[in-house]
Scaffold this motif. Structure first.
Motif, PDB file in Angstrom:
ATOM      1  N   ALA A   1       0.917  -1.230  -0.064  1.00 26.01           N
ATOM      2  CA  ALA A   1       0.048  -0.127  -0.073  1.00 26.01           C
ATOM      3  C   ALA A   1       0.768   1.008  -0.030  1.00 26.01           C
ATOM      4  CB  ALA A   1      -0.766   0.013   1.173  1.00 26.01           C
ATOM      5  N   ALA A   2       1.775   1.156   1.061  1.00 23.09           N
ATOM      6  CA  ALA A   2       2.794   2.303   0.656  1.00 23.09           C
ATOM      7  C   ALA A   2       3.617   2.620  -0.596  1.00 23.09           C
ATOM      8  CB  ALA A   2       3.702   2.309   2.077  1.00 23.09           C
ATOM      9  N   LEU A   3       3.894   1.583  -1.072  1.00 20.22           N
ATOM     10  CA  LEU A   3       4.595   1.796  -2.145  1.00 20.22           C
ATOM     11  C   LEU A   3       3.537   2.399  -3.511  1.00 20.22           C
ATOM     12  CD1 LEU A   3       7.472   0.928  -3.425  1.00 20.22           C
ATOM     13  CD2 LEU A   3       6.515  -1.283  -4.160  1.00 20.22           C
TER      14      LEU A   3
ATOM     15  N   THR B   1       1.957   6.338  -6.935  1.00 21.64           N
ATOM     16  CA  THR B   1       0.659   7.161  -7.582  1.00 21.64           C
ATOM     17  C   THR B   1       1.042   8.749  -7.168  1.00 21.64           C
ATOM     18  OG1 THR B   1      -0.803   5.082  -6.600  1.00 21.64           O
ATOM     19  CG2 THR B   1      -1.905   7.343  -7.231  1.00 21.64           C
ATOM     20  N   ALA B   2       1.495   8.877  -6.016  1.00 22.49           N
ATOM     21  CA  ALA B   2       1.820  10.272  -5.893  1.00 22.49           C
ATOM     22  C   ALA B   2       2.831  10.925  -6.962  1.00 22.49           C
ATOM     23  CB  ALA B   2       2.298  10.489  -4.340  1.00 22.49           C
TER      24      ALA B   2
ATOM     25  N   SER C   1      -2.078   2.529  -8.252  1.00 20.96           N
ATOM     26  CA  SER C   1      -3.426   2.264  -7.794  1.00 20.96           C
ATOM     27  C   SER C   1      -3.655   0.767  -7.364  1.00 20.96           C
ATOM     28  CB  SER C   1      -4.409   2.946  -8.910  1.00 20.96           C
ATOM     29  OG  SER C   1      -5.623   2.108  -8.590  1.00 20.96           O
ATOM     30  N   MET C   2      -3.476   0.068  -8.257  1.00 19.35           N
ATOM     31  CA  MET C   2      -3.448  -1.377  -7.939  1.00 19.35           C
ATOM     32  C   MET C   2      -2.576  -1.998  -6.799  1.00 19.35           C
ATOM     33  SD  MET C   2      -1.841  -4.713  -8.582  1.00 19.35           S
ATOM     34  CE  MET C   2      -0.648  -4.521  -9.840  1.00 19.35           C
TER      35      MET C   2
ATOM     36  N   GLY D   1      -2.832  -3.780  -1.454  1.00 17.81           N
ATOM     37  CA  GLY D   1      -2.326  -3.542  -0.028  1.00 17.81           C
ATOM     38  C   GLY D   1      -3.127  -3.431   1.025  1.00 17.81           C
ATOM     39  N   VAL D   2      -4.179  -2.546   0.753  1.00 17.75           N
ATOM     40  CA  VAL D   2      -5.249  -2.362   1.825  1.00 17.75           C
ATOM     41  C   VAL D   2      -6.032  -3.587   2.192  1.00 17.75           C
ATOM     42  CG1 VAL D   2      -7.384  -1.074   2.361  1.00 17.75           C
ATOM     43  CG2 VAL D   2      -5.418   0.368   1.430  1.00 17.75           C
ATOM     44  N   GLN D   3      -6.409  -4.447   0.780  1.00 12.80           N
ATOM     45  CA  GLN D   3      -7.289  -5.315   1.245  1.00 12.80           C
ATOM     46  C   GLN D   3      -6.292  -6.441   2.131  1.00 12.80           C
ATOM     47  OE1 GLN D   3     -10.544  -6.110  -0.319  1.00 12.80           O
ATOM     48  NE2 GLN D   3     -10.064  -7.352   1.468  1.00 12.80           N
ATOM     49  N   VAL D   4      -4.878  -6.650   1.841  1.00  7.57           N
ATOM     50  CA  VAL D   4      -4.017  -7.775   2.668  1.00  7.57           C
ATOM     51  C   VAL D   4      -3.980  -7.416   3.981  1.00  7.57           C
ATOM     52  CG1 VAL D   4      -1.785  -8.548   2.611  1.00  7.57           C
ATOM     53  CG2 VAL D   4      -3.006  -8.511   0.206  1.00  7.57           C
TER      54      VAL D   4
END
Ligand SMILES: Nc1nc2c(ncn2[C@@H]2O[C@H](COP(=O)(O)OP(=O)(O)O)[C@@H](O)[C@H]2O)c(=O)[nH]1
Ligand SMILES: [Mg+2]
Length: 397
Positions: free
Chosen positions: A255-257, A262-263, A285-286, A291-294
Motif C-alpha cells: 500500500a505504501a509503495l 501514485t503520488a 493504484s493496483m 495492499g489495503v485488502q491484504v
C-alpha cells in the motif's frame, strides 16, 4: 543427592506396580526395526544408571515391519497410533505418558539417549522445555548438505524472525518438557511441523526454555523425512501462524509503495531522470488496493486467532483497545468521500466543456481508487466487528 531422592513423584496415573515414573521417554516409530531395540535399551539403561525412575513409551505409527514387537521385547510400553505422521505419533505417546517429565527422541539412533540425565537436570533446575542443539556437532553423514546449510538455518531463521523464540536448532528431535505444560501448549499438528509448533507455542506461552549442544549421529535405516514436502509443511505452518508477517507487513508495504508511485505519477515529479505517466498511476493504484485488502485480511486473521483460537496477541489487543468499528467506518467513509469528490470534479469539468471529449484519466484513477479503498475499509471494519461478536457474547462486554 541422587536424582531419585529429591524428586516428587509424577502426578499422572500410576502403572501396574503402583509407581509413577519421573520420566517418560517417548519415541515415535515408523518402520525402525533396525534401530528400535537399541534405542529403547539405551534409554532404559541411561535412566537406571542415573537412578531416574522412568519408562519408555514407543508410539508405533502402524509400522509394517517388526518394530512394535522388538520395542516391547526391549522393555518399552508400546502404544499404537494408526494415523500416520510424526506429530500424530507424538500426540499419542504424550497421552500415554505417565512421567512428570517427558523426554523426546527419534527411533533412528541419531540421538544419544545417554543425554537423558542432562535433560532431566535442566528440568530440575526449572526449565519447562529443554531443546537439544545439533548444529555445532553434526557427525559426518548425519545430515544432508541441503538440510544442514539451507533447510534448517532458513526455517529456524524464519521461525525466530517471526516468533522471537531465540532457539538455535528449532527442528532438533531430542528435547524434554514437563508433562504439565502440555495443556498450555495445546499441540495439534500431525506431521513433521509438530517440531516447529511446539517451539512456537512454547515461545507464545513464555515457557522457560533451556538448550544445550548435543551430538547428531548418522541414521540407521531409512529416513522418513521428505525434504520438500516436510520443508513446505514447516514453512506453511510458520506463515499461517503469523498474520503479521503473512498479511499485515507485506500489505502495508504494498500500500505504501502504491501510494508513493501514485503520488509521483500524478504530481509529475521527476524520478530517475524522467516523469512517470498514466501507466504508472494504474500500477500504483493496483498496489494500493491490493495492499489495503491484504492488511484487512491480516487484521481479520488476527481477530480469528484472538477470538476463536484463544491466542495471546498483545499487538491486536492494543489495536482493539484503541480502535472501534466506528473509527474504521469514519476512515472508510472519508476515503470514499474523497474519491467521490474527485469524481464530481471530473464531472464538473465535463459539464463545463459542454459534454465534449474528456481526458482526465489520472484523476479518474485516483477517484475510483479512493472509492474502492474506502468501501473496502468500511466492509472490512464490519467483518472485524462480526468476528468480535463472539467475544462480546462470551464475556458480556
Ligand atoms: N516422518 C515420519 N516419521 C515418523 C512417522 N511416524 C513415526 N515417525 C518417527 O519419527 C522419527 C523422525 O523421523 P526421521 O525419519 O528420523 O526424520 P528426521 O529425524 O527429521 O530426519 C523417527 O523415529 C520415525 O520413525 C511418520 O509418519 N512420519
Ligand atoms: Mg531422525
Amino acid at each position: 543427592m541422587s536424582t531419585l531422592e529429591h524428586h516428587t513423584p509424577g502426578s499422572g496415573p500410576v502403572d501396574e506396580h503402583g509407581q509413577r515414573p519421573l520420566v517418560s521417554v517417548v519415541i515415535p516409530c515408523l518402520n525402525e526395526e533396525e534401530n528400535i531395540e537399541a534405542c529403547v535399551g539405551q534409554a532404559l539403561r541411561a535412566m537406571s544408571d542415573a537412578g531416574i525412575p522412568g519408562e519408555v513409551v514407543v508410539a508405533d505409527n502402524a509400522s509394517t515391519d517388526r518394530s512394535a514387537a522388538l520395542a516391547a521385547a526391549a522393555g518399552a510400553r508400546v502404544i499404537h497410533e494408526p494415523r500416520r505422521g510424526y506429530g500424530s505419533a507424538y500426540l499419542a505417546g504424550f497421552a500415554a505418558a505417565r512421567g512428570t517429565y517427558i523426554v523426546m527422541g527419534d527411533a533412528d539412533l541419531t540421538y544419544d539417549f545417554n543425554e537423558i540425565p542432562r535433560f532431566v537436570a535442566e528440568l530440575d533446575k526449572g526449565a519447562e522445555l529443554v531443546m537439544g542443539d545439533r548444529m555445532g556437532n553434526i557427525q559426518p553423514g548425519a545430515m544432508p548438505w541441503l538440510h544442514r546449510y539451507v533447510g534448517n538455518p532458513v526455517l529456524s531463521g524464519i521461525l525466530n524472525g517471526f516468533f522471537k523464540t531465540g532457539i538455535s536448532d528449532a527442528h532438533c528431535g531430542m528435547r524434554a518438557l514437563r508433562r504439565d505444560v502440555l495443556p498450555r501448549l495445546d499441540l495439534r499438528t500431525t506431521g513433521m511441523e509438530f517440531a516447529s509448533e511446539m517451539v512456537i507455542r512454547a515461545g507464545k506461552e513464555k515457557l522457560r526454555i533451556a538448550e544445550f549442544p548435543i551430538d547428531y549421529h548418522p541414521r540407521g535405516g531409512e529416513s522418513k523425512l521428505n525434504t520438500w514436502r516436510d520443508g513446505w509443511r514447516h514453512l506453511r505452518f510458520l506463515l499461517v501462524h503469523s498474520p503479521t508477517h503473512l498479511f499485515v507487513l507485506p500489505g502495508a508495504l504494498l500500500a505504501a509503495l502504491g501510494l508513493i508511485i501514485t503520488a509521483v505519477s500524478i504530481t509529475g515529479l521527476e524520478v530517475f531522470g524522467r516523469r512517470w505517466q498514466l501507466h504508472t498511476t494504474v500500477g500504483g493504484s493496483m498496489l494500493m488496493i491490493v495492499g489495503v485488502q491484504v492488511v484487512a485480511l491480516g487484521l481479520c486473521a488476527h481477530a480469528y486467532g484472538a477470538y476463536f483460537m484463544g491466542e495471546k496477541d498483545p499487538w491486536f489487543d492494543r489495536m482493539r483497545a484503541r480502535f472501534r468499528l466506528e473509527h474504521g467506518l469514519m476512515l472508510g467513509m472519508s476515503v470514499t468521500l474523497a474519491g467521490l469528490i474527485t469524481g464530481l470534479v471530473i464531472l464538473a469539468m465535463w459539464i463545463q466543456n459542454g459534454f465534449g471529449s474528456l481526458s482526465e484519466e489520472r484523476m479518474a484513477i485516483v477517484a475510483t481508487t479512493g472509492v474502492t479503498i474506502g468501501l473496502q475499509v468500511i466492509f472490512s471494519s464490519f467483518l472485524l466487528s462480526i468476528l468480535g461478536l463472539r467475544r462480546i457474547a462470551d464475556t458480556g462486554s
